[in-house]
Design an enzyme around this catalytic site. Structure first.
Site, PDB file in Angstrom:
ATOM      1  N   ARG A  15     -20.245   1.892   1.882  1.00 59.19           N
ATOM      2  CA  ARG A  15     -20.406   1.102   0.661  1.00 59.19           C
ATOM      3  C   ARG A  15     -19.101   0.963  -0.105  1.00 59.19           C
ATOM      4  O   ARG A  15     -18.949   0.074  -0.933  1.00 59.19           O
ATOM      5  CB  ARG A  15     -21.496   1.723  -0.221  1.00 59.19           C
ATOM      6  CG  ARG A  15     -22.901   1.342   0.236  1.00 59.19           C
ATOM      7  CD  ARG A  15     -23.962   1.915  -0.655  1.00 59.19           C
ATOM      8  NE  ARG A  15     -24.144   3.341  -0.437  1.00 59.19           N
ATOM      9  CZ  ARG A  15     -25.072   4.078  -1.054  1.00 59.19           C
ATOM     10  NH1 ARG A  15     -25.875   3.513  -1.939  1.00 59.19           N
ATOM     11  NH2 ARG A  15     -25.189   5.364  -0.803  1.00 59.19           N
ATOM     12  N   LYS A  22     -15.839   8.751   2.101  1.00 54.96           N
ATOM     13  CA  LYS A  22     -15.964   8.399   0.687  1.00 54.96           C
ATOM     14  C   LYS A  22     -15.304   9.419  -0.232  1.00 54.96           C
ATOM     15  O   LYS A  22     -14.683   9.050  -1.233  1.00 54.96           O
ATOM     16  CB  LYS A  22     -17.438   8.245   0.325  1.00 54.96           C
ATOM     17  CG  LYS A  22     -17.681   7.881  -1.132  1.00 54.96           C
ATOM     18  CD  LYS A  22     -19.111   7.511  -1.404  1.00 54.96           C
ATOM     19  CE  LYS A  22     -20.055   8.669  -1.233  1.00 54.96           C
ATOM     20  NZ  LYS A  22     -21.411   8.367  -1.718  1.00 54.96           N
ATOM     21  N   GLY A 145     -32.108  10.526  -9.463  1.00 56.02           N
ATOM     22  CA  GLY A 145     -33.411  11.161  -9.572  1.00 56.02           C
ATOM     23  C   GLY A 145     -33.708  11.566 -11.006  1.00 56.02           C
ATOM     24  O   GLY A 145     -32.825  12.026 -11.736  1.00 56.02           O
ATOM     25  N   ARG A 445      42.848   7.833   3.565  1.00 56.55           N
ATOM     26  CA  ARG A 445      42.570   6.402   3.635  1.00 56.55           C
ATOM     27  C   ARG A 445      43.665   5.723   4.452  1.00 56.55           C
ATOM     28  O   ARG A 445      44.790   6.238   4.575  1.00 56.55           O
ATOM     29  CB  ARG A 445      42.509   5.780   2.241  1.00 56.55           C
ATOM     30  CG  ARG A 445      43.774   5.982   1.418  1.00 56.55           C
ATOM     31  CD  ARG A 445      43.749   5.140   0.152  1.00 56.55           C
ATOM     32  NE  ARG A 445      43.029   5.794  -0.920  1.00 56.55           N
ATOM     33  CZ  ARG A 445      43.544   6.000  -2.137  1.00 56.55           C
ATOM     34  NH1 ARG A 445      44.780   5.620  -2.425  1.00 56.55           N
ATOM     35  NH2 ARG A 445      42.813   6.584  -3.068  1.00 56.55           N
TER      36      ARG A 445
END
Length: 465
Positions: A15, A22, A145, A445
């Site tokens: 559902r 779920k 219920g 570098r």
């Protein structure tokens, strides 16, 4: 006296239109089952006294069942009574160990917390009940219920909505789906359950009506907060749970002196702790066990996951996960602190900076556009724009260590494993492949060269428009 709990979690999420069970659907970014497990632990129920009823494909639940949590499989969905029957072995083992009471809880009803469980257990014991139903009065009882009481108000039984008469459907007191049982009584009652009802299922609610026949007492405990009865069967009801949880979390934070002036887009975990005078701005998500100190500014548009933030910190439009920040740290905007970071006080982590599995000393500054992973930076270090720790060689990862008081120039590559000694400087555009002595200047570098006329000759080769 110890107690145990059985958590019903075998629903498959049809559902919910979900590929996951779920109970893994989230309320405030926390799976509903995790809410229920944490509520049990808060009531003093240890992991070894928890049993989760799973489907015959329990693998998605395993991450939540670590630390000794037990499980039992319900291969067929034949009702709540049948689900508890699947835990009969667990119940018998607990009884043999001296445990006398068992709670039965729904894995998709996240608001039955530790305080409520403890209070209802006290009522169960005081009433010397064989079974105690947790009830609540709600405005829209819907599918729940109904609680039937006698003329004197004494609890009689539970009537499932599918089997209720029109008059019974008007009753607003409902069964929350949570119970306390005497284990002895539960083991006697479960074999007597029948499935002669509209759903052809074995209802756990029937154990309540069986009590007088077995010369036992059934009772009801009405929960002070109606939210305790709320569960989720679809995405709409899940959204309602999120709204209720969000309102409750915000209320507690307001009471604690936290400022959330505009709640748009703000989602805060129920496990978060936030100090007074902290400001939470729009678009913030605090997920999991997050701790934020006093006097902080969090946001806008910030995500904190399972992390610790000290006092007087600012985190602007950034993400921090499984890391710890000291006091007075400034983060962002647009920074990311990934898991495993320990950041000392008064550190600056500016825009487009990413840290991972690293330690940082006090008052060190990463101003912008920097990546440092698997690194240890000392205190009072200045890290220039474009600095990168080259921590991965394609097979393994290595650490970079930078001492206190260093200056790392822009566009520096620190090729791990490498150490930069205390007080050393690294010139801009340097690639560091060897350890740098303390107080030295490292320059690595290519020397700049000029080739006269090269650009003019290149342009001459291009076709004219």
């Amino acid at each position: 006296m110890e107690s145990c709990a059985i958590i019903l979690a075998a629903g498959d999420g049809k559902r919910m239109k979900s590929a996951r069970p779920k109970v893994l659907c989230e309320v405030l970014l926390k799976p509903m089952l995790a809410w229920v497990l944490d509520g049990c632990r808060a009531a003093g129920i240890q992991n070894e006294n928890l049993c989760v009823i799973t489907s015959d494909r329990p693998e998605p639940l395993w991450p939540l069942l670590d630390g000794g949590v037990q499980s039992a499989v319900q291969a067929e969905r034949l009702g709540t009574g049948h689900a508890v029957r699947c835990a009969e072995g667990f119940l018998r083992k607990k009884r043999a160990e001296g445990v006398r009471e068992a709670a039965v809880l729904c894995g998709d009803a996240p608001f039955v917390g530790g305080e409520l469980l403890a209070e209802s257990l006290r009522a169960h014991r005081a009433g010397q009940n064989a079974v105690t139903v947790l009830t609540a009065r709600v405005k829209d009882p819907g599918r729940y219920g109904r609680i039937l009481r006698g003329a004197d108000g004494a609890f009689r039984c539970i009537r499932e909505a599918a089997d209720a008469s029109p008059d019974e459907l008007l009753i607003d007191e409902i069964n929350s789906g949570a119970y306390w049982f005497s284990i002895d009584y539960l083991l006697r009652a479960l074999p007597l359950l029948q499935n002669g009802n509209a759903q052809n299922e074995y209802y756990l609610t029937d154990t309540v009506e069986l009590a007088p026949r077995l010369r036992e007492k059934a009772g009801a405990f009405c929960c002070p907060d109606p939210a305790a009865a709320l569960g989720a069967n679809d995405r709409r009801s899940l959204a309602e749970l999120n709204a209720a949880a969000r309102e409750k979390v915000f209320g507690a934070l307001y009471d604690a002196g936290v400022d959330i002036p505009v709640a748009d887009g703000v989602m805060i975990s129920p496990d978060a702790s936030i100090g007074r005078d902290t400001l939470i701005l729009p678009g913030c998500i605090l997920k999991g066990r997050v701790t934020v100190g006093e006097g902080c500014v969090i946001g806008p548009n910030t995500t904190l996951i399972d992390c610790e933030i000290g006092d007087r910190c600012t985190v602007d439009s950034s993400r921090i996960e499984k890391s710890r920040l000291g006091n007075g740290v400034r983060v962002g905007p647009f920074a990311q602190i990934r898991p495993g970071c320990e950041i000392a006080g008064s550190v600056k982590i500016g825009n487009f900076v990413e840290l991972k599995n690293s330690t940082v000393g006090e008052k060190t500054s990463f101003a912008h556009l920097t990546y440092c992973g698997d690194s240890d930076f000392g205190a009072h270090v200045n890290v220039g724009c474009g600095v990168v720790t080259v921590n991965y060689d394609g097979n393994a990862k290595y650490r970079t260590v930078v001492g206190d008081g260093c200056f790392i120039g822009c566009n520096t590559n620190l090729v791990a494993p490498v150490r930069v000694g205390k007080g050393a400087y690294v010139a801009a555009a340097t690639t560091v492949t060897e350890d740098v002595p303390g107080d030295a200047l490292a320059i690595g570098r290519v020397r700049q060269q000029h080739k006269e006329g090269w650009a003019k000759a290149m342009r001459a080769k291009k076709p004219k428009p």
